[in-house]
Scaffold this motif. Structure first.
Motif, PDB file in Angstrom:
ATOM      1  N   HIS A  76     106.739  67.033  72.465  1.00 50.90           N
ATOM      2  CA  HIS A  76     107.530  67.795  71.506  1.00 50.90           C
ATOM      3  C   HIS A  76     107.737  67.041  70.201  1.00 50.90           C
ATOM      4  N   SER A  77     107.705  65.707  70.241  1.00 47.10           N
ATOM      5  CA  SER A  77     107.978  64.916  69.048  1.00 47.10           C
ATOM      6  C   SER A  77     106.738  64.699  68.190  1.00 47.10           C
ATOM      7  N   SER A  78     105.557  65.202  68.601  1.00 45.10           N
ATOM      8  CA  SER A  78     104.329  64.916  67.886  1.00 45.10           C
ATOM      9  C   SER A  78     104.119  65.859  66.716  1.00 45.10           C
ATOM     10  N   CYS A  79     103.172  65.480  65.853  1.00 43.76           N
ATOM     11  CA  CYS A  79     102.828  66.262  64.682  1.00 43.76           C
ATOM     12  C   CYS A  79     101.401  66.776  64.850  1.00 43.76           C
ATOM     13  N   LEU A  80     101.204  68.045  64.618  1.00 45.45           N
ATOM     14  CA  LEU A  80      99.890  68.668  64.731  1.00 45.45           C
ATOM     15  C   LEU A  80      99.249  68.743  63.353  1.00 45.45           C
ATOM     16  N   GLY A  81      97.999  68.303  63.249  1.00 42.65           N
ATOM     17  CA  GLY A  81      97.262  68.418  61.996  1.00 42.65           C
ATOM     18  C   GLY A  81      96.637  69.795  61.867  1.00 42.65           C
ATOM     19  N   VAL A  82      96.671  70.338  60.660  1.00 43.39           N
ATOM     20  CA  VAL A  82      96.090  71.655  60.399  1.00 43.39           C
ATOM     21  C   VAL A  82      95.183  71.576  59.175  1.00 43.39           C
ATOM     22  N   VAL A  83      93.927  71.960  59.346  1.00 44.58           N
ATOM     23  CA  VAL A  83      93.033  72.140  58.202  1.00 44.58           C
ATOM     24  C   VAL A  83      93.042  73.613  57.841  1.00 44.58           C
ATOM     25  N   LEU A  84      93.485  73.942  56.647  1.00 43.66           N
ATOM     26  CA  LEU A  84      93.473  75.327  56.181  1.00 43.66           C
ATOM     27  C   LEU A  84      92.072  75.662  55.681  1.00 43.66           C
ATOM     28  N   ALA A  85      91.359  76.495  56.433  1.00 46.15           N
ATOM     29  CA  ALA A  85      89.972  76.829  56.100  1.00 46.15           C
ATOM     30  C   ALA A  85      89.714  78.314  56.301  1.00 46.15           C
ATOM     31  N   GLY A  86      90.726  79.128  56.024  1.00 46.35           N
ATOM     32  CA  GLY A  86      90.600  80.550  56.281  1.00 46.35           C
ATOM     33  C   GLY A  86      90.398  81.407  55.053  1.00 46.35           C
ATOM     34  N   GLY A  87      90.239  80.774  53.889  1.00 39.81           N
ATOM     35  CA  GLY A  87      90.071  81.557  52.664  1.00 39.81           C
ATOM     36  C   GLY A  87      88.696  82.184  52.565  1.00 39.81           C
ATOM     37  N   THR A 134      92.979  62.439  60.912  1.00 34.18           N
ATOM     38  CA  THR A 134      92.909  61.430  61.974  1.00 34.18           C
ATOM     39  C   THR A 134      93.302  60.066  61.441  1.00 34.18           C
ATOM     40  N   GLY A 135      92.797  59.727  60.261  1.00 37.91           N
ATOM     41  CA  GLY A 135      93.101  58.423  59.670  1.00 37.91           C
ATOM     42  C   GLY A 135      94.551  58.269  59.273  1.00 37.91           C
ATOM     43  N   SER A 136      95.250  59.371  59.072  1.00 39.76           N
ATOM     44  CA  SER A 136      96.663  59.305  58.698  1.00 39.76           C
ATOM     45  C   SER A 136      97.579  59.285  59.925  1.00 39.76           C
ATOM     46  N   GLY A 137      96.981  59.209  61.112  1.00 41.56           N
ATOM     47  CA  GLY A 137      97.774  59.047  62.327  1.00 41.56           C
ATOM     48  C   GLY A 137      97.950  60.294  63.169  1.00 41.56           C
ATOM     49  N   ILE A 138      97.157  61.343  62.879  1.00 43.75           N
ATOM     50  CA  ILE A 138      97.257  62.593  63.625  1.00 43.75           C
ATOM     51  C   ILE A 138      96.290  62.565  64.811  1.00 43.75           C
ATOM     52  N   LYS A 139      96.791  62.865  66.000  1.00 38.98           N
ATOM     53  CA  LYS A 139      95.945  62.862  67.197  1.00 38.98           C
ATOM     54  C   LYS A 139      95.340  64.229  67.490  1.00 38.98           C
ATOM     55  N   ASN A 140      96.088  65.286  67.251  1.00 40.28           N
ATOM     56  CA  ASN A 140      95.630  66.643  67.559  1.00 40.28           C
ATOM     57  C   ASN A 140      95.484  67.444  66.276  1.00 40.28           C
ATOM     58  N   ILE A 141      94.336  68.116  66.133  1.00 40.03           N
ATOM     59  CA  ILE A 141      94.018  68.859  64.913  1.00 40.03           C
ATOM     60  C   ILE A 141      93.519  70.241  65.286  1.00 40.03           C
ATOM     61  N   VAL A 142      93.976  71.253  64.551  1.00 40.81           N
ATOM     62  CA  VAL A 142      93.450  72.601  64.696  1.00 40.81           C
ATOM     63  C   VAL A 142      92.949  73.077  63.335  1.00 40.81           C
ATOM     64  N   ILE A 143      92.068  74.067  63.383  1.00 41.58           N
ATOM     65  CA  ILE A 143      91.507  74.638  62.164  1.00 41.58           C
ATOM     66  C   ILE A 143      92.066  76.039  61.994  1.00 41.58           C
ATOM     67  N   SER A 144      92.738  76.278  60.872  1.00 46.23           N
ATOM     68  CA  SER A 144      93.222  77.614  60.549  1.00 46.23           C
ATOM     69  C   SER A 144      92.092  78.368  59.874  1.00 46.23           C
ATOM     70  N   GLY A 145      91.553  79.376  60.571  1.00 47.03           N
ATOM     71  CA  GLY A 145      90.402  80.103  60.071  1.00 47.03           C
ATOM     72  C   GLY A 145      89.208  79.925  60.992  1.00 47.03           C
ATOM     73  N   GLU A 146      88.091  80.446  60.562  1.00 45.91           N
ATOM     74  CA  GLU A 146      86.865  80.371  61.355  1.00 45.91           C
ATOM     75  C   GLU A 146      85.696  79.986  60.456  1.00 45.91           C
ATOM     76  N   PRO A 147      85.699  78.747  59.942  1.00 44.70           N
ATOM     77  CA  PRO A 147      84.650  78.326  59.013  1.00 44.70           C
ATOM     78  C   PRO A 147      83.281  78.300  59.680  1.00 44.70           C
ATOM     79  N   ILE A 203      89.190  73.311  67.554  1.00 44.43           N
ATOM     80  CA  ILE A 203      90.175  74.295  68.019  1.00 44.43           C
ATOM     81  C   ILE A 203      90.495  75.204  66.839  1.00 44.43           C
ATOM     82  N   LEU A 204      89.993  76.434  66.910  1.00 47.27           N
ATOM     83  CA  LEU A 204      90.152  77.383  65.817  1.00 47.27           C
ATOM     84  C   LEU A 204      91.330  78.314  66.075  1.00 47.27           C
ATOM     85  N   VAL A 205      92.070  78.610  65.011  1.00 40.53           N
ATOM     86  CA  VAL A 205      93.170  79.571  65.105  1.00 40.53           C
ATOM     87  C   VAL A 205      92.906  80.668  64.089  1.00 40.53           C
TER      88      VAL A 205
END
Length: 227
Positions: free
Chosen positions: A18-29, A57-70, A78-80
């Motif tokens: 619960h205390s973790s931060c999720l990385g998000v790449v905004l790629a849905g445009g 990843t380099g900034s300390g994020i372990k889990n990353i999802v992609i917003s959009g379907e590039p 992991i696409l959302v």
């Protein structure tokens, strides 16, 4: 309406605390001004989607999802998909929050070719220490966003309206208009509206060029000179 009660759908081996931060790449445009999918643009032999993931990843994020379907995403990504269509970045962010239930997000648009790990690390550190949304002066993205009561209340209110509007458009589409005649304008809440309603910090950046946004071929040509 946005719901915050679904189970986290990240794979078991990357389930976050619960205390973790999720990385998000905004790629849905739509990348309409660039003419091609901005996520697939090559930056020193890697595409911008991969570069963005490396930054997170380099900034300390372990889990990353992609917003959009590039188009350049891999089977490991992991696409959302956007649940709230044509709602801009907030539609993608709301979709990620609803699906994955993170404690916080570190959000990075895919079209910042000069962004650095250090700049993202600073946002994350200041945001975690203050427990407030954190962004750079005059630039709402990238953004560290804690998912707290303030954020949830804004999203619930904003997307009750968005859901009703979408339902109304569907009824009109079925009864009166063809799909090609429907408006393609974005109608979702803005980043500014969100940040005006939640505790936040706007901080200065030591490398302003890191925030350069590449939306057109001309922008991309300028950025290539700085790689």
């Amino acid at each position: 309406m946005i719901s915050l009660s679904n189970k986290n759908s990240l794979p078991n081996n990357t389930t976050q605390q619960h205390s973790s931060c999720l990385g998000v790449v905004l790629a849905g445009g739509l990348s309409s001004r660039m003419g091609i999918d901005k996520a697939s643009l090559q930056r020193n032999q890697i595409d911008m989607l991969s570069y963005s993931k490396q930054l997170l990843t380099g900034s300390g994020i372990k889990n990353i999802v992609i917003s959009g379907e590039p188009s350049c995403s891999s089977s490991q990504d992991i696409l959302v998909a956007d649940k709230y269509k044509e709602a801009g970045p907030m539609g993608g962010i709301a979709s990620v929050i609803e699906k994955h239930k993170p404690a916080a997000l570190l959000i990075l648009p895919v079209d910042l070719p000069l962004m650095t790990m250090e700049a993202l690390q600073k946002l994350k550190q200041v945001g975690e220490l203050s427990q407030q949304a954190c962004f750079y002066n005059d630039n709402y993205l990238p953004l560290y966003l804690p998912i707290n009561a303030h954020t949830e209340n804004f999203l619930k209110t904003a997307f009750i309206h968005q859901t009703k509007q979408n339902d109304g458009n569907k009824k009109m589409d079925n009864k009166t208009f063809s799909h090609s005649n429907m408006s393609k304008s974005k109608s979702g809440p803005s980043m500014r509206a969100l940040l005006n309603q939640i505790p936040h910090k706007a901080i200065s950046i030591n490398t302003p060029a890191s925030l350069f946004n590449a939306n057109t071929p001309e922008d991309w040509a300028l950025a290539q000179k700085r790689f």
